[in-house]
Design a protein around this motif. Structure first.
Motif, short mmCIF file in Angstrom:
data_model
loop_
_atom_site.label_atom_id
_atom_site.label_comp_id
_atom_site.label_asym_id
_atom_site.label_seq_id
_atom_site.Cartn_x
_atom_site.Cartn_y
_atom_site.Cartn_z
N ASP A 1 -85.96 44.47 -53.86
CA ASP A 1 -86.16 44.37 -55.74
C ASP A 1 -85.88 45.74 -56.22
O ASP A 1 -86.23 46.75 -56.37
N ASP B 1 -79.30 36.73 -56.20
CA ASP B 1 -80.08 35.33 -57.35
C ASP B 1 -80.16 36.12 -58.59
O ASP B 1 -81.91 36.77 -58.73
N LEU B 2 -79.60 36.24 -59.12
CA LEU B 2 -79.80 36.64 -60.23
C LEU B 2 -80.07 36.02 -61.26
O LEU B 2 -81.83 35.21 -61.57
N ASN C 1 -74.42 45.38 -65.29
CA ASN C 1 -75.05 45.58 -63.80
C ASN C 1 -73.80 45.26 -63.19
O ASN C 1 -73.50 45.83 -61.94
N PHE D 1 -87.20 44.70 -66.28
CA PHE D 1 -87.17 44.46 -64.76
C PHE D 1 -87.88 45.46 -64.38
O PHE D 1 -88.92 45.09 -63.13
N SER E 1 -87.66 36.60 -61.99
CA SER E 1 -87.98 35.62 -60.99
C SER E 1 -89.38 34.89 -61.95
O SER E 1 -89.93 35.02 -63.24
N SER F 1 -90.20 37.10 -55.14
CA SER F 1 -91.46 36.92 -54.42
C SER F 1 -90.99 36.02 -52.72
O SER F 1 -91.79 35.84 -51.87
N GLY G 1 -88.31 34.35 -51.53
CA GLY G 1 -88.15 32.57 -51.39
C GLY G 1 -86.91 32.87 -50.12
O GLY G 1 -87.68 32.21 -48.85
N GLY H 1 -84.65 49.02 -55.24
CA GLY H 1 -83.93 49.20 -55.65
C GLY H 1 -83.00 48.49 -56.45
O GLY H 1 -83.46 47.49 -56.49
N ASN H 2 -82.27 49.12 -56.91
CA ASN H 2 -81.01 48.01 -57.75
C ASN H 2 -79.68 47.89 -57.18
O ASN H 2 -79.41 48.81 -56.10
N TYR H 3 -79.45 46.97 -56.75
CA TYR H 3 -77.98 45.70 -56.34
C TYR H 3 -77.31 47.00 -56.37
O TYR H 3 -76.40 47.24 -55.51
N ASP I 1 -88.14 45.49 -59.09
CA ASP I 1 -88.65 45.69 -59.72
C ASP I 1 -90.08 46.26 -58.90
O ASP I 1 -90.65 45.19 -57.75
C1 LIG Z 1 -83.93 35.25 -59.28
S1 LIG Z 1 -84.89 35.95 -58.75
C2 LIG Z 1 -84.84 36.36 -57.15
C3 LIG Z 1 -85.73 35.30 -56.29
C4 LIG Z 1 -85.71 35.14 -55.41
N1 LIG Z 1 -84.71 34.48 -54.42
C5 LIG Z 1 -87.10 34.50 -54.46
O1 LIG Z 1 -86.63 33.53 -53.80
O2 LIG Z 1 -88.70 34.58 -54.43
C6 LIG Z 1 -84.72 37.62 -59.38
C7 LIG Z 1 -85.21 38.81 -59.30
O3 LIG Z 1 -84.12 39.76 -58.62
C8 LIG Z 1 -84.66 41.48 -59.20
N2 LIG Z 1 -84.19 41.77 -60.09
C9 LIG Z 1 -82.66 41.40 -61.07
N3 LIG Z 1 -81.99 43.03 -61.14
C10 LIG Z 1 -81.75 43.47 -60.56
C11 LIG Z 1 -81.39 44.57 -59.93
N4 LIG Z 1 -80.53 45.03 -60.89
N5 LIG Z 1 -81.55 44.91 -58.23
C12 LIG Z 1 -82.45 44.48 -57.68
N6 LIG Z 1 -83.14 43.19 -58.49
C13 LIG Z 1 -82.93 43.09 -59.35
C14 LIG Z 1 -85.89 40.43 -60.30
O4 LIG Z 1 -86.49 41.69 -60.59
C15 LIG Z 1 -86.70 39.48 -60.22
O5 LIG Z 1 -87.61 40.25 -58.52
#
Ligand SMILES: C[S@@+](CC[C@H](N)C(=O)[O-])C[C@H]1O[C@@H](n2cnc3c(N)ncnc32)[C@H](O)[C@@H]1O
Length: 299
Positions: free
Chosen positions: A54, A101-102, A217, A128, A105, A34, A36, A78-80, A56
């Motif tokens: 992200d 930040d794994l 991943n 996700f 959320s 989101s 942050g 996208g996917n990291y 999602d």
């Molecule tokens: C812990 S949250 C991050 C919160 C963020 N740091 C903040 O402050 O709002 C983890 C996010 O990683 C995303 N995510 C998970 N796997 C992902 C991937 N393979 N590639 C990109 N995003 C991914 C999730 O959808 C989720 O929104």
């Protein structure tokens, strides 16, 4: 976007200090959630450029609206693990810093329809991203008892995994398990309550990790992410699970041994007690930061 639950960024101050070494550089928040961390970074370093990614679509929609009009932030879905291709499509080769930040959320964790929540019942989904084919429903209703027990034991670190897997297989003979509350109640009936945390918490964590193939991943992504870091660039990773942290720790150690750079966090960084009190979801967080290249003597 209405009804989007914002996530409290974990160790935000430490991330901002350790990630940014060039105040006019290009940075990627590859799990922007989101926004942050992203918002704080973009405010703190107005001369730097930020890309928020992200996987999602719901998060991306929220982020796009939140950062509309913020000139130093771009949002991409996208996917990291595909970071080199994503940057290539933006005609960017390498960047000064990348944050991962794994985990999950707050919005994902609490939204009933996303199917991650014990408290707010919904379909057993846990993806996700909606374009992933396999949901938690498929895993729960079609894996063998042994496969289920392995997932619950490994990813959930749940000692009673065999008992729980057996109960799931018995229950689904009568009718598939369709919702998060059906599964949560079944686990609670099988192992009983001990303490305040719901007894299905570890099972849910395990299914989420398996549904999204989170560890595979991460394993594939880290070397690719390393490629797109500039010399002197930094990679910061916050993990919430011992197996995730082990992967990160091992890569950083190997990179350092191979002379590819330095660990800036020889000792893992954890949230303060004050932060844990304010934001209990931060309690298992571990931050590690790696600096690519051996030049310079900062930190
Ligand atoms: C812990 S949250 C991050 C919160 C963020 N740091 C903040 O402050 O709002 C983890 C996010 O990683 C995303 N995510 C998970 N796997 C992902 C991937 N393979 N590639 C990109 N995003 C991914 C999730 O959808 C989720 O929104």
């Amino acid at each position: 976007m209405t009804n989007y639950i914002e996530h409290k960024p974990v160790m935000a101050k430490q991330v901002a200090e350790l990630l940014v070494s060039n105040e006019e550089g290009i940075y990627v928040d590859a799990t922007a959630g989101s926004g942050g961390h992203l918002g704080l970074l973009a405010n703190t370093y107005p001369e730097a450029s930020f890309i928020g990614i992200d996987i999602d679509p719901e998060a991306v929609k929220f982020l796009t609206e939140k950062f509309a009009g913020v000139s130093n932030v771009r949002i991409i879905r996208g996917n990291y693990a595909d970071l080199p291709d994503i940057l290539h499509s933006m005609e960017i080769g390498q960047v000064d810093g990348i944050l991962l930040d794994l985990g999950i959320s707050m919005h994902q964790a609490l939204s009933a329809q996303r199917g991650f929540s014990i408290k707010n019942p919904g379909p057993l989904d846990m993806r996700f991203s909606i374009d992933q084919k396999v949901t938690a429903y498929e895993l729960v209703n079609s894996l063998s008892e042994e496969q289920l027990a392995d997932i619950i034991y490994r990813y959930g670190e749940e000692r009673r995994a065999r008992k729980i897997a057996k109960a799931v297989v018995e229950a689904r003979k009568v009718k598939p398990l369709e919702t998060t509350d059906e599964l949560a109640d079944l686990v609670a009936r099988t192992v009983g309550y001990r303490g305040r945390i719901h007894p299905a918490t570890r099972v849910f964590q395990a299914l989420r990790i398996a549904t999204n193939r989170e560890l595979d991943n991460l394993q594939v992504a880290l070397p690719r992410i390393f490629q797109v870091l500039k010399e002197g660039g930094r990679l910061a990773v916050i993990s919430y699970h011992s197996l995730e942290d082990r992967i990160v720790k091992q890569f950083f150690k190997t990179w350092e041994e191979e002379g590819k750079g330095l660990r800036l966090t020889k000792k893992v960084v954890k949230p303060s007690l004050e932060e844990i009190n304010e934001n209990p979801s931060s309690r298992s967080a571990k931050l590690r930061v790696f600096k690519k290249g051996v030049g310079g003597n900062e930190n």
